[in-house]
Design a protein around this motif. Structure first.
Motif, PDB file in Angstrom:
ATOM      1  N   UNK A 335      46.937  -6.749 -26.521  1.00  0.00           N
ATOM      2  CA  UNK A 335      47.418  -6.328 -25.079  1.00  0.00           C
ATOM      3  C   UNK A 335      48.790  -5.670 -25.365  1.00  0.00           C
ATOM      4  N   UNK A 336      49.620  -6.363 -26.231  1.00  0.00           N
ATOM      5  CA  UNK A 336      51.040  -5.865 -26.727  1.00  0.00           C
ATOM      6  C   UNK A 336      50.962  -4.349 -27.290  1.00  0.00           C
ATOM      7  N   UNK A 337      50.059  -4.259 -28.169  1.00  0.00           N
ATOM      8  CA  UNK A 337      49.835  -3.030 -28.969  1.00  0.00           C
ATOM      9  C   UNK A 337      49.280  -1.715 -27.784  1.00  0.00           C
ATOM     10  N   UNK A 338      48.490  -2.200 -26.852  1.00  0.00           N
ATOM     11  CA  UNK A 338      48.163  -1.187 -26.043  1.00  0.00           C
ATOM     12  C   UNK A 338      49.000  -0.861 -24.758  1.00  0.00           C
ATOM     13  N   UNK A 339      49.916  -1.330 -24.781  1.00  0.00           N
ATOM     14  CA  UNK A 339      50.991  -1.316 -23.609  1.00  0.00           C
ATOM     15  C   UNK A 339      51.086   0.390 -23.520  1.00  0.00           C
ATOM     16  N   UNK A 340      51.378   1.051 -22.588  1.00  0.00           N
ATOM     17  CA  UNK A 340      51.816   2.422 -22.571  1.00  0.00           C
ATOM     18  C   UNK A 340      53.164   2.607 -23.496  1.00  0.00           C
ATOM     19  N   UNK A 341      54.047   1.807 -23.480  1.00  0.00           N
ATOM     20  CA  UNK A 341      55.181   1.922 -24.353  1.00  0.00           C
ATOM     21  C   UNK A 341      54.712   1.916 -25.777  1.00  0.00           C
TER      22      UNK A 341
END
Length: 513
Positions: A335-341
Motif C-alpha cells: 500500500x505504501x509503494x502504491x501511493x500516488x506519491x
C-alpha cells in the motif's frame, strides 16, 4: 500429407486464426467449448485441459520467443496444434446432429489425438524458455561490455592494446571509478549533494549512519563472509546469491550478483528505491559495493529468513496469528509503494521476497525488479514480462500492460498459500486443479467447505469466520480481470478490520519465545 482432421477442418476458416498466439487460441477454444451442442462432456474436459495449458504458458513472453527462429519453430507447432483443436471443438457446435451421430466415434479419437499433439509440443516449452533466457543473458552481457570497462572473471584488467601495463591499469581504474561515481550521483541527485551523501574514498569508509548509505570495500565483504563461503549462503535467485555476514559485529545480509552484465540495472534500481523510501515493512539497505567487476548490496539481516522457507518445511508451522501478521505487513508495504506519491509496482511478489524478523515482522525485499507505475493520466504501462510462474497477473502476461493490480493478484496468491500451506503448482492434483487458484475455487466460496482448504497444521486454532473473510478477500484479489481486484489500501483496511487483536497478540507471543 493429408490432414488428420478430415472434413472437420471445414468447420471454420483457418484464415480467421492467423495472427493469433497460443493464449488467444486457448481463449477461443474455451469459448467454443461452452457452446458445444454435442460431445459436451468431451468439450468441457478439453476446455479444462486448455485452461491448464494457458496457466503454464501465460508467464512466458511469447512475442519474444517468436522473434528468434530457434524458439519460434516449436511455438508455431504448438499454435498449429491449438488451431486444429479449435476447429475440432467448433465442429461440435456447428455440425448437424446426424453428422455428429455418425462421426461420433471419430471425434472421440480426434480429441485424444489433439491432446497428445499439444502435450508433445508443450514438453518443449521449458527448453524454449531456457534458450530464450540464454539469448537474453548474452545480449545483456554484450550491451554492458560495450558500455563498461572490460575485466576478466577474476577482476584483473584486460589489456586490449599494446601499452604499459601499469599505465593501462591506472587508466582503467580511473575510468571505472568515474563510472561508479556517475552511477551513484544519478541515484542520489534527488536528495542531498553527492559530497554530503557519501564518501567514495574506500580507505575512509565509516560505519553507516541513519539515512546514509555506506560504501563497502570488497575486501571487507570478503572477510565478513569468509570469502563468500558456501556455508554462509542464506538464499539465492536467478542471478544473485545472498550471504550471511558480520560487519563491525553487526549481522548483515549481503546480496551478490553473479554477473555484472545481468545485475547492474537491477542493482541501480534497488538502490534508487530503497535510498529514497523508508518504511517499517521495507528491507533496510545499509550500503553497497561496486568494484572489481562485482556489484553487491548490504542489508539488515532478518533472523527468520523468508516466508518460502516456512511454507516449504513442516517442522515449525506458522501459527494463525503469525500468518495474519505476515499478510498485514506485506499489505502495508505494498500500500505504501502504491501511493500516488511513490507510484511503485513491485512486480515479483512471492514468498521468497517476504523476509521475517525475530518477531515475524515483515520486511519486503526484491525491489530491484520494481517499476514506476503509470503517469500523466495513463492507467497502465507497457513493459517486458517479469515475474515468477504462478504469481503473474494473467492480464499482464497476455498483454504486457502493467499496473498496481498485478501486485494485488500476486498478493492474493500468497494469502491463499498462508491459508492452505499449499504450493502454487502441484502436479499431484487433478490436471485442471494444479494451479492453486483453480484448486481453491471449490473451497473459498463456501464457508462450510473452507476447512477442507485450510492448512491441517493449524488444527482448529483459528476462527472460521475470520478465515472465510480472508478467503473472500483472496477471491477478489485473484480475479482474472484487474478492474475487479481491490486496491492495496482497501486490502490493508480489510485485513486490519478482520483480526487486529491477533496481530498484536503475535508480537507478544513471539517476544516471549
Amino acid at each position: 500429407m493429408a490432414s488428420p482432421w478430415g472434413p472437420i477442418g471445414d468447420a471454420a476458416s483457418v484464415a480467421q486464426l492467423l495472427g493469433l498466439d497460443a493464449v488467444s487460441l486457448i481463449s477461443l477454444i474455451v469459448t467454443a467449448a461452452a457452446k458445444a451442442r454435442m460431445h459436451k462432456t468431451k468439450c468441457k474436459a478439453f476446455s479444462d485441459y486448455a485452461q491448464m495449458v494457458c496457466a503454464l504458458i501465460e508467464p512466458l513472453n511469447l512475442s519474444e520467443f517468436n522473434a528468434t527462429p530457434v524458439t519460434r519453430a516449436p511455438l508455431q507447432r504448438l499454435e498449429d496444434a491449438l488451431k486444429k483443436s479449435y476447429l475440432l471443438v467448433r465442429s461440435c457446435q456447428d455440425r448437424s446432429f446426424p453428422y455428429l451421430f455418425i462421426m461420433g466415434w471419430k471425434i472421440e479419437r480426434q480429441f485424444r489425438t489433439a491432446e497428445l499433439e499439444i502435450d508433445r509440443y508443450l514438453k518443449l516449452i521449458p527448453l524454449v524458455n531456457l534458450a530464450e533466457l540464454h539469448k537474453l543473458r548474452r545480449e545483456r552481457r554484450e550491451s554492458t561490455r560495450n558500455d563498461q570497462p572490460q575485466h576478466s572473471t577474476y577482476g584483473d584488467s584486460v589489456q586490449n592494446a599494446p601499452s604499459s601495463s601499469g599505465r593501462s591499469g591506472r587508466e582503467t581504474n580511473r575510468n571505472y571509478m568515474h563510472v561508479v561515481k556517475d552511477a551513484l550521483y544519478r541515484i542520489f541527485k534527488s536528495r542531498k549533494s553527492l559530497k554530503d551523501q557519501i564518501r567514495v574514498e574506500s580507505e575512509q569508509a565509516e560505519v553507516s549512519q541513519e539515512g546514509q548509505l555506506r560504501i563497502f570495500r570488497l575486501n571487507e565483504l570478503r572477510e565478513a563472509t569468509n570469502c563468500f563461503a558456501y556455508q554462509n549462503i542464506i538464499g539465492s535467485g536467478e542471478f544473485t546469491t545472498v550471504y550471511r555476514g558480520i560487519v563491525d559485529n553487526i549481522p548483515v545480509a549481503i546480496k551478490k550478483w553473479d554477473s555484472y552484465a545481468d545485475g547492474l540495472q537491477e542493482w541501480e534500481n534497488e538502490m534508487n528505491v530503497l535510498c529514497n523510501m523508508r518504511h517499517p515493512n521495507l528491507i533496510k539497505l545499509l550500503g553497497c559495493c561496486n568494484g572489481h567487476n562485482e556489484i553487491i548490496l548490504v542489508y539488515e539481516l532478518m533472523n527468520n529468513g523468508d516466508l518460502e522457507q516456512f511454507l516449504s518445511r513442516g517442522d515449525k508451522p506458522l501459527s494463525w496469528e503469525q500468518r495474519i501478521k505476515i499478510a498485514t505487513g506485506v499489505a502495508r508495504a505494498l500500500a505504501f509503494l502504491h501511493t500516488p506519491e511513490n507510484n511503485i509496482i513491485h512486480r515479483v511478489i512471492k514468498p521468497a521476497v517476504i523476509l521475517l524478523g525475530r518477531e515475524f515482522n515483515v520486511k519486503l525485499s526484491g525491489l530491484g525488479c520494481s517499476r514506476g507505475g503509470p503517469t500523466d493520466g495513463a492507467t497502465r504501462v507497457s513493459t517486458q514480462l517479469m515475474g515468477t510462474a504462478g504469481y503473474i497477473d494473467p492480464v499482464y502476461a497476455m498483454t504486457g500492460h502493467l499496473d498496481a493490480k498485478a501486485d494485488v493478484y500476486a498478493f492474493g496468491i500468497v494469502m491463499l498459500q498462508l491459508l492452505s500451506g499449499l504450493k502454487v503448482f502441484d502436479h499431484s492434483r487433478p490436471r485442471q486443479k494444479q494451479h492453486l487458484v483453480s484448486f481453491a475455487s471449490g473451497f473459498i466460496t463456501d464457508e462450510n467447505n473452507l476447512r477442507g482448504f485450510m492448512d491441517p497444521k493449524l488444527g482448529n486454532q483459528y476462527q472460521l469466520n475470520h478465515a472465510f473473510k480472508l478467503a473472500k478477500l483472496c477471491q477478489m484479489c485473484v480475479s482474472h480481470e484487474g478492474y475487479l481486484r481491490p486496491h492495496m489500501q482497501t486490502v490493508l483496511e480489510v485485513l486490519e478490520r478482520i483480526a487486529p487483536v491477533q496481530v498484536e497478540a503475535c508480537s507478544v507471543s513471539s517476544a516471549s519465545e
